[in-house]
Scaffold this active site. Sequence first.
Site, PDB file in Angstrom:
ATOM      1  N   GLU A 174       0.819  -1.221   0.000  1.00  0.00           N
ATOM      2  CA  GLU A 174       0.000   0.000   0.000  1.00  0.00           C
ATOM      3  C   GLU A 174       0.852   1.271   0.000  1.00  0.00           C
ATOM      4  O   GLU A 174       0.366   2.360   0.268  1.00  0.00           O
ATOM      5  CB  GLU A 174      -0.947  -0.029   1.201  1.00  0.00           C
ATOM      6  N   HIS A 250      -4.791   1.418   7.266  1.00  0.00           N
ATOM      7  CA  HIS A 250      -3.395   1.724   6.936  1.00  0.00           C
ATOM      8  C   HIS A 250      -2.718   2.209   8.212  1.00  0.00           C
ATOM      9  O   HIS A 250      -3.367   2.816   9.073  1.00  0.00           O
ATOM     10  CB  HIS A 250      -3.296   2.865   5.904  1.00  0.00           C
ATOM     11  N   CYS A 369      -3.084  11.202   3.777  1.00  0.00           N
ATOM     12  CA  CYS A 369      -3.372  10.300   2.653  1.00  0.00           C
ATOM     13  C   CYS A 369      -3.168  11.019   1.334  1.00  0.00           C
ATOM     14  O   CYS A 369      -2.861  10.409   0.317  1.00  0.00           O
ATOM     15  CB  CYS A 369      -4.830   9.838   2.665  1.00  0.00           C
TER      16      CYS A 369
HETATM   17  O1  SUG Z   1      -7.812   2.914  -0.083  1.00  0.00           O
HETATM   18  N1  SUG Z   1     -10.610   5.039   0.000  1.00  0.00           N
HETATM   19  C1  SUG Z   1      -9.169   4.870   0.099  1.00  0.00           C
HETATM   20  C2  SUG Z   1      -8.627   5.796   1.147  1.00  0.00           C
HETATM   21  C3  SUG Z   1      -7.120   5.801   1.147  1.00  0.00           C
HETATM   22  C4  SUG Z   1      -6.565   6.508   2.315  1.00  0.00           C
HETATM   23  N2  SUG Z   1      -5.160   6.490   2.260  1.00  0.00           N
HETATM   24  C5  SUG Z   1      -4.312   6.422   3.311  1.00  0.00           C
HETATM   25  N3  SUG Z   1      -4.726   6.073   4.496  1.00  0.00           N
HETATM   26  N4  SUG Z   1      -3.073   6.644   3.109  1.00  0.00           N
HETATM   27  C6  SUG Z   1      -8.824   3.422   0.422  1.00  0.00           C
HETATM   28  O2  SUG Z   1      -9.567   2.805   1.196  1.00  0.00           O
HETATM   29  C7  SUG Z   1     -12.776   4.706  -1.006  1.00  0.00           C
HETATM   30  C8  SUG Z   1     -13.400   4.774  -2.382  1.00  0.00           C
HETATM   31  C9  SUG Z   1     -14.902   4.662  -2.327  1.00  0.00           C
HETATM   32  O3  SUG Z   1     -15.445   3.986  -1.433  1.00  0.00           O
HETATM   33  O4  SUG Z   1     -15.552   5.248  -3.231  1.00  0.00           O
HETATM   34  C10 SUG Z   1     -11.273   4.549  -1.054  1.00  0.00           C
HETATM   35  O5  SUG Z   1     -10.733   3.992  -1.975  1.00  0.00           O
END
Ligand code: SUG
Length: 445
Positions: A174, A250, A369
């Site tokens: 990730e 994460h 993020c």
């Molecule tokens: O991978 N949300 C992302 C959020 C990423 C956050 N990043 C970090 N923590 N670094 C994920 O879960 C949601 C998309 C949706 O539900 O439409 C999404 O992909």
Amino acid sequence: MKQVEVNFDGLVGPTHNYAGLSFGNVASLNNANAKSSPKQAAKQGLLKMKALHDLGMTQGVLAPQARPDIDTLRRLGFTGSDANVLEQASKRAPEVFLACCSASSMWTANAATVSPSADTHDGKVHFTPANLTNKFHRSLEPEVTGRILQSTFKNDKYFQHHVHLPDNEHFGDEGAANHTRLCSEYGRAGVEIFVYGRHAFDVSKPAPTVFPARQTLEASQAIARLHGLDDDTTVFIQQNPDVIDQGVFHNDVISVGNQNVLFYHQQAFFDTQNALDEIQRKFGDEKVHFVRVDTEAVTVQEAIKTYLFNTQIITLPSGEMAIIAPTDCEESDSVSKYLSNLITQDTPIKHVHYFDVKQSMRNGGGPACLRLRVAMTEQELGAVNQNTLIDDANFAKLNSWVDKHYRDELGDDDLRDPQLLIESRTALDELTQILNLGSVYPFQR
Ligand code: SUG
């Protein structure tokens, strides 16, 4: 040699929407099918970039991906004109269709893992795009991410780009969301900390049971090898499986580091004391500030809701550190109280700045993020594609570009509108010119 840390924020794409795609990410599930505002989301992100630039930081921007992903839909058997692919996919496989529309590349903490030249054997900055195998919609990102990174850091004297790890759950990676680097100064060799959720090959080891652990130890080890890191300055820590099961998908939702500070929740890690001892030993004589937040002060649930740890800790030109937090932290009594007190304590963190990034927060993406950190020397920074760095002129250009191309509101029904595909491609084509990226998108090739 002077070194700076540059935050490369993801520009929110024109199809930013809420589709409940991320099992294990509480905000994503809670906001499934809510209407989104791509324009407001992109502007909130740009304002954060501009504010960091105004604080004296070097700030960059990474281009978003092209969505809906027509190529993937064709690969999955939908045929005919682009309009036909959209219509058929949205009718016959609505979940697959929505996954192919996500603007999730905006969260560039998941774009790649980056190791600065001071840490690597060959003295280059190393990049490995994350394969993001755990979520189908995110697994569509690494190839184009690799191209965007290569067009942004386009000089093989200084930058080494790797191919993402094999696309398999055993090597689920990730990116920087599960990686933190501590150092005394950005230009000095630091300690690279990889936080993993489970062991892929030894299933007898502890692992979460409710929600998935997206990052494996084996993936983290492979990145460390690829980047030519020293065992003496690399630490692998297991995330606490219990917090993954509570929605900490994460590591950057429960801990964040900068220079000699590690800011973490009491429950963040599996074997905390050994992990911290190893970090301190590998860091050397200088003392690491381990800033622990106890459950009594802020519960894991409150940390997830407010994203207290998905804050950016930055070192200002004055040498003091500031914490860049979402307004959701300010709105919580316990968290805002904690932060007001933190900046009076004996740690380098002396300021807190709040930003409204609610459009991103609703999908589980806070300030941290939205950014990929790249520590660079002056020469390396000089070799970066300069159009991707934010200054007043570039900020104004990107704002007008958003005004010209982005919709105010988007619901599920809009995503199958062939006009949105045309609008998105027109916008991104123009963006590649503004950022001087060349033809990074499949539709341009
Ligand atoms: O991978 N949300 C992302 C959020 C990423 C956050 N990043 C970090 N923590 N670094 C994920 O879960 C949601 C998309 C949706 O539900 O439409 C999404 O992909």
